[in-house]
Scaffold this motif. Structure first.
Motif, PDB file in Angstrom:
ATOM      1  N   GLU A  89      52.827 -98.937  -8.650  1.00  0.00           N
ATOM      2  CA  GLU A  89      54.134 -99.036  -9.314  1.00  0.00           C
ATOM      3  C   GLU A  89      53.985 -99.391 -10.795  1.00  0.00           C
ATOM      4  O   GLU A  89      54.811 -99.007 -11.622  1.00  0.00           O
ATOM      5  CB  GLU A  89      55.007-100.101  -8.628  1.00  0.00           C
ATOM      6  CG  GLU A  89      55.500 -99.685  -7.258  1.00  0.00           C
ATOM      7  CD  GLU A  89      56.113-100.845  -6.487  1.00  0.00           C
ATOM      8  OE1 GLU A  89      56.295-101.944  -7.071  1.00  0.00           O
ATOM      9  OE2 GLU A  89      56.405-100.657  -5.288  1.00  0.00           O
ATOM     10  N   GLN A  90      52.911-100.102 -11.121  1.00  0.00           N
ATOM     11  CA  GLN A  90      52.643-100.473 -12.516  1.00  0.00           C
ATOM     12  C   GLN A  90      51.883 -99.369 -13.256  1.00  0.00           C
ATOM     13  O   GLN A  90      51.573 -99.501 -14.441  1.00  0.00           O
ATOM     14  CB  GLN A  90      51.807-101.764 -12.615  1.00  0.00           C
ATOM     15  CG  GLN A  90      52.229-102.914 -11.736  1.00  0.00           C
ATOM     16  CD  GLN A  90      53.699-103.251 -11.855  1.00  0.00           C
ATOM     17  OE1 GLN A  90      54.203-103.461 -12.949  1.00  0.00           O
ATOM     18  NE2 GLN A  90      54.396-103.268 -10.732  1.00  0.00           N
ATOM     19  N   ASP A  96      50.051-100.823  -3.551  1.00  0.00           N
ATOM     20  CA  ASP A  96      51.385-100.275  -3.840  1.00  0.00           C
ATOM     21  C   ASP A  96      51.932-100.868  -5.131  1.00  0.00           C
ATOM     22  O   ASP A  96      52.479-100.157  -5.979  1.00  0.00           O
ATOM     23  CB  ASP A  96      52.357-100.560  -2.694  1.00  0.00           C
ATOM     24  CG  ASP A  96      52.062 -99.740  -1.441  1.00  0.00           C
ATOM     25  OD1 ASP A  96      51.314 -98.739  -1.547  1.00  0.00           O
ATOM     26  OD2 ASP A  96      52.570-100.107  -0.364  1.00  0.00           O
ATOM     27  N   TRP A  97      51.771-102.188  -5.288  1.00  0.00           N
ATOM     28  CA  TRP A  97      52.267-102.863  -6.488  1.00  0.00           C
ATOM     29  C   TRP A  97      51.546-102.335  -7.733  1.00  0.00           C
ATOM     30  O   TRP A  97      52.167-102.054  -8.757  1.00  0.00           O
ATOM     31  CB  TRP A  97      52.108-104.380  -6.356  1.00  0.00           C
ATOM     32  CG  TRP A  97      52.656-105.124  -7.536  1.00  0.00           C
ATOM     33  CD1 TRP A  97      53.947-105.486  -7.754  1.00  0.00           C
ATOM     34  CD2 TRP A  97      51.911-105.557  -8.676  1.00  0.00           C
ATOM     35  NE1 TRP A  97      54.060-106.130  -8.968  1.00  0.00           N
ATOM     36  CE2 TRP A  97      52.823-106.189  -9.552  1.00  0.00           C
ATOM     37  CE3 TRP A  97      50.574-105.481  -9.049  1.00  0.00           C
ATOM     38  CZ2 TRP A  97      52.436-106.745 -10.773  1.00  0.00           C
ATOM     39  CZ3 TRP A  97      50.178-106.028 -10.267  1.00  0.00           C
ATOM     40  CH2 TRP A  97      51.109-106.647 -11.113  1.00  0.00           C
ATOM     41  N   TYR A 124      49.191-104.819  -2.231  1.00  0.00           N
ATOM     42  CA  TYR A 124      48.720-104.988  -3.611  1.00  0.00           C
ATOM     43  C   TYR A 124      48.503-103.623  -4.268  1.00  0.00           C
ATOM     44  O   TYR A 124      48.884-103.401  -5.426  1.00  0.00           O
ATOM     45  CB  TYR A 124      47.446-105.833  -3.603  1.00  0.00           C
ATOM     46  CG  TYR A 124      46.838-106.142  -4.948  1.00  0.00           C
ATOM     47  CD1 TYR A 124      47.589-106.156  -6.131  1.00  0.00           C
ATOM     48  CD2 TYR A 124      45.482-106.450  -5.053  1.00  0.00           C
ATOM     49  CE1 TYR A 124      47.003-106.462  -7.356  1.00  0.00           C
ATOM     50  CE2 TYR A 124      44.891-106.754  -6.260  1.00  0.00           C
ATOM     51  CZ  TYR A 124      45.662-106.759  -7.411  1.00  0.00           C
ATOM     52  OH  TYR A 124      45.078-107.048  -8.620  1.00  0.00           O
ATOM     53  N   VAL A 166      52.546-112.287 -10.803  1.00  0.00           N
ATOM     54  CA  VAL A 166      52.533-111.574  -9.518  1.00  0.00           C
ATOM     55  C   VAL A 166      51.107-111.147  -9.196  1.00  0.00           C
ATOM     56  O   VAL A 166      50.624-111.326  -8.069  1.00  0.00           O
ATOM     57  CB  VAL A 166      53.476-110.349  -9.556  1.00  0.00           C
ATOM     58  CG1 VAL A 166      53.300-109.504  -8.305  1.00  0.00           C
ATOM     59  CG2 VAL A 166      54.921-110.788  -9.720  1.00  0.00           C
ATOM     60  N   GLU A 167      50.406-110.604 -10.189  1.00  0.00           N
ATOM     61  CA  GLU A 167      49.043-110.150  -9.914  1.00  0.00           C
ATOM     62  C   GLU A 167      48.123-111.308  -9.573  1.00  0.00           C
ATOM     63  O   GLU A 167      47.297-111.201  -8.663  1.00  0.00           O
ATOM     64  CB  GLU A 167      48.459-109.357 -11.091  1.00  0.00           C
ATOM     65  CG  GLU A 167      47.041-108.927 -10.776  1.00  0.00           C
ATOM     66  CD  GLU A 167      46.540-107.778 -11.594  1.00  0.00           C
ATOM     67  OE1 GLU A 167      45.643-107.074 -11.093  1.00  0.00           O
ATOM     68  OE2 GLU A 167      47.014-107.576 -12.724  1.00  0.00           O
TER      69      GLU A 167
END
Length: 199
Positions: A30-31, A26-27, A24, A3-4
């Motif tokens: 989340e991590q 936001d993602w 990106y 995903v990254e």
């Protein structure tokens, strides 16, 4: 592809897409990844609506964050870092593989020093490089030491730019070069070098 990695590829292909950077970020958040703050900050600074009085503090915070992040990641997500990587590739090509004992002065747009980050990276392989501001007054007359000037950088697309460089060896010895710099195999590299003028 992770995903990254997909996000990073899209950032290269769409460098002006601020919404992509926010998704990106936001993602990353989340991590639990602190790089999210840097991405959000670059988006904020790109917005023309941000008040001028807020910009210095935001830029200062961005500089602090940038020092904590991987250069390999930064040059894929931040246009100013990608520009520095293009300048670095051109300077490295001109400086060559052979070590030199004489100082070599570097400039951006004729009179501006390269960034401290760029100078530090170049000094890892060529310790004698110096910013143009350390050149002695009147040095233009004698040219005891070479001067390399990146005089322009133009983006062709998100993965390719053209860099114009002047290599000034003496008062009657100088040349202009045009470099094509491309993102290849995980770094910015020279793919073409063309002389443009000589004196």
């Amino acid at each position: 592809m992770t995903v990254e990695e997909a996000f990073l590829e899209q950032c290269l292909d769409r460098p002006d897409d601020l919404a992509l950077r926010l998704v990106y970020a936001d993602w990353l958040e989340e991590q639990g990844d602190p790089r999210a703050e840097f991405l959000r900050l670059t988006v904020t600074l790109a917005e023309p609506s941000v008040a001028n009085e807020k910009r210095p503090a935001l830029a200062a915070r961005g500089y602090v964050l940038r020092q904590t992040l991987s250069w390999g990641w930064l040059m894929r997500v931040d246009r100013s870092c990608a520009e520095e990587a293009g300048q670095e590739a051109a300077f490295h090509d001109l400086l060559g593989e052979e070590p030199t004992l004489r100082p070599v002065f570097l400039a951006i747009d004729s009179e501006r020093d390269p960034s401290p980050t760029l100078l530090a990276r170049l000094r890892q392989s060529v310790p004698v490089v110096q910013p143009v501001s350390e050149r002695a007054p009147g040095a233009d007359d004698g040219y005891d030491h070479p001067l390399l000037v990146v005089s322009g950088l133009t983006w062709i697309n998100g993965r390719k730019c053209e860099v114009q460089v002047a290599d000034i060896v003496g008062p009657l010895m100088a040349q202009g070069l045009s470099y094509l710099i491309e993102w290849k195999d995980g770094h910015w590299a020279v793919t073409e070098r063309t002389p443009t003028w000589i004196s």
